[in-house]
Design an enzyme around this catalytic site. Structure first.
Site, PDB file in Angstrom:
ATOM      1  N   TYR A   9      14.844  31.064   5.373  1.00 37.00           N
ATOM      2  CA  TYR A   9      13.680  31.841   5.822  1.00 37.00           C
ATOM      3  C   TYR A   9      13.818  32.272   7.273  1.00 37.00           C
ATOM      4  O   TYR A   9      14.169  31.467   8.131  1.00 37.00           O
ATOM      5  CB  TYR A   9      12.397  31.006   5.667  1.00 37.00           C
ATOM      6  CG  TYR A   9      11.906  30.926   4.235  1.00 37.00           C
ATOM      7  CD1 TYR A   9      11.376  32.049   3.595  1.00 37.00           C
ATOM      8  CD2 TYR A   9      11.972  29.728   3.537  1.00 37.00           C
ATOM      9  CE1 TYR A   9      10.930  31.977   2.294  1.00 37.00           C
ATOM     10  CE2 TYR A   9      11.518  29.642   2.228  1.00 37.00           C
ATOM     11  CZ  TYR A   9      10.996  30.775   1.603  1.00 37.00           C
ATOM     12  OH  TYR A   9      10.567  30.697   0.316  1.00 37.00           O
ATOM     13  N   LYS A  53       0.844  -1.212   0.000  1.00 29.98           N
ATOM     14  CA  LYS A  53       0.000   0.000   0.000  1.00 29.98           C
ATOM     15  C   LYS A  53       0.874   1.256   0.000  1.00 29.98           C
ATOM     16  O   LYS A  53       2.082   1.176   0.272  1.00 29.98           O
ATOM     17  CB  LYS A  53      -0.907  -0.023   1.232  1.00 29.98           C
ATOM     18  CG  LYS A  53      -0.147   0.068   2.548  1.00 29.98           C
ATOM     19  CD  LYS A  53      -1.052  -0.189   3.736  1.00 29.98           C
ATOM     20  CE  LYS A  53      -0.254  -0.098   5.041  1.00 29.98           C
ATOM     21  NZ  LYS A  53      -1.060  -0.525   6.199  1.00 29.98           N
TER      22      LYS A  53
HETATM   23  C1  LIG Z   1      -0.232  -1.475   6.879  1.00 28.65           C
HETATM   24  C2  LIG Z   1      -0.819  -2.714   7.397  1.00 28.65           C
HETATM   25  C3  LIG Z   1      -0.026  -3.851   7.664  1.00 28.65           C
HETATM   26  C4  LIG Z   1       1.488  -3.821   7.604  1.00 28.65           C
HETATM   27  O1  LIG Z   1       2.002  -3.273   8.785  1.00 28.65           O
HETATM   28  P1  LIG Z   1       3.587  -3.231   9.101  1.00 28.65           P
HETATM   29  O2  LIG Z   1       3.632  -2.755  10.499  1.00 28.65           O
HETATM   30  O3  LIG Z   1       4.195  -2.259   8.143  1.00 28.65           O
HETATM   31  O4  LIG Z   1       4.092  -4.595   8.919  1.00 28.65           O
HETATM   32  C5  LIG Z   1      -0.663  -5.025   8.015  1.00 28.65           C
HETATM   33  N1  LIG Z   1      -2.006  -5.072   8.129  1.00 28.65           N
HETATM   34  C6  LIG Z   1      -2.792  -4.008   7.927  1.00 28.65           C
HETATM   35  C7  LIG Z   1      -4.255  -4.122   8.095  1.00 28.65           C
HETATM   36  C8  LIG Z   1      -2.225  -2.797   7.573  1.00 28.65           C
HETATM   37  O5  LIG Z   1      -3.021  -1.734   7.382  1.00 28.65           O
END
Ligand SMILES: *Cc1c(COP(=O)(O)O)cnc(C)c1O
Length: 369
Positions: free
Chosen positions: A262, A15
């Site tokens: 800045y 993702k």
């Molecule tokens: C993002 C996510 C993961 C992965 O989590 P990590 O801590 O990066 O391993 C797993 N399950 C769900 C539902 C997530 O949203």
């Protein structure tokens, strides 16, 4: 890909553009390495993953909005569901596409305590009734999210697994027998929960699936309080996948008293050499790092001075000989004997490595090396 060793399937979390690492580079790479499942947040991300990996199973974790069912069916995605409305959307789209009974897979999320997504114990029967006999939908998996798997005492995880077990009992009693028990992030995997999840799956005639994200990109989450030895060992074996680099645009000499950036938050204490960098907060270099972080140039740490601008930042290179336009500057990664990790950025900016990675801007080109 041996992360989910033997007794559990790997669902590779890609993702948020593969945690800022580039979905286009990472999804095919994990598929080539043997991952059969990819996890994304949205239907849009799922469609992108499908284009890149025609043969992968793609799980959409974050829910399906009204109007998105048709895309889920057309692109052969599997959706995580927990609200009756999501199931109705998918069922309507499946019927419209002429789907056979039980041909559209869904994974049901159980809320075991995080109160973020997932069906509560009270709502379970109503949702199960929507995937029963005759529906084009099939309950392929059950999932939950372990939201405190990085807490070394494991108490919250224990409670969550008890409540998950209760839900599994009710699902069986309802006459539904899903294939996959889909539980556990990087912390659960590296912290050693795989065996327990696999055993629970086996008791219910299911197969276990774990969903690591961060670990796939070469980082082990930090555990509190105190790190189990298994996690420390995993951290030693893992190597961060991503380096983030920019270059020196130019170097200038300023007199003592010159103000930098800045609002002049940095004042030169002596005659100084300053290097201008082609990266700023618009690229994801956190503005809070101005005056309190160092980057690497010519193998040495050079302090960021003054405020970070949208497109540029300034390094004090007074102590580093020979810096010139075009020099490589490492924002994240290794140069010579020095390294900067996403944990270092996170600590300086008051956040976590997940946010550091996902904020690297879309305009920063990603390359596989
Ligand atoms: C993002 C996510 C993961 C992965 O989590 P990590 O801590 O990066 O391993 C797993 N399950 C769900 C539902 C997530 O949203």
């Amino acid at each position: 890909m041996t992360l989910a060793a033997g007794d559990a399937e790997l669902l590779a979390i890609v993702k948020a553009d593969a945690y800022g690492h580039s979905l286009a580079l990472c999804a095919p790479a994990v598929a080539r390495a043997g991952a059969r499942w990819l996890g994304v947040t949205s239907v849009e991300e799922g469609v992108a993953a499908r284009r890149l990996c025609p043969d992968a199973r793609v799980l959409v974790i974050g829910g399906v909005f009204a109007g998105q069912g048709a895309a889920v069916i057309e692109h052969g995605l599997a959706a995580v569901v927990w609200e009756p409305g999501q199931l109705e959307e998918l069922e309507g789209a499946a019927r419209a596409a002429g789907a056979r009974p039980g041909s559209v897979p869904v994974h049901l999320e159980i809320d075991t305590g995080m109160s973020r997504q997932g069906v509560s114990a009270d709502g379970l029967d109503a949702v199960l009734a929507l995937v029963g006999a005759g529906s084009p939908l099939r309950l392929e998996g059950v999932m939950t999210h372990l939201f405190a798997a990085d807490e070394a005492d494991g108490r919250v995880t224990e409670e969550q697994l008890v409540s998950l077990g209760e839900a599994l009992g009710r699902i069986e009693a309802f006459g539904l027998f899903p294939d996959w028990l889909n539980v556990g992030n990087s912390a659960a995997l590296l912290g050693g929960e795989t065996g327990r999840i696999a055993a629970m799956a086996e008791r219910h005639g299911m197969k276990a699936m774990l969903r690591p994200g961060l670990a796939l990109y070469g980082l082990a989450p930090q555990f509190e309080p105190g790190e189990p030895e298994a996690v420390a060992a995993a951290r030693r074996r893992l190597q961060p996948v991503l380096s983030w680099k920019t270059r020196v645009v130019g170097v200038r000499t300023v007199p003592a008293g010159a103000v930098v950036g800045y609002n002049g938050t940095f004042v030169a204490t002596e005659r100084m050499q300053l290097a201008l960098l082609a990266a700023g907060y618009g690229d994801g270099l956190d503005r809070r790092l101005g005056n309190c972080f160092s980057l690497l140039v010519r193998g040495q740490r050079a302090p960021l001075v003054g405020r970070i601008s949208m497109d540029q930042a300034v390094l004090d290179v007074t102590e580093i000989a020979g810096v010139e336009a075009g020099d490589e500057v490492v924002i994240l990664g290794t140069q010579g004997h020095e390294s900067i990790t996403a944990f270092d950025h996170a600590e300086a900016a008051g956040t976590i490595p997940w946010e550091v990675f996902t904020r690297i801007g879309a305009r920063v080109p990603r390359f596989a090396v």
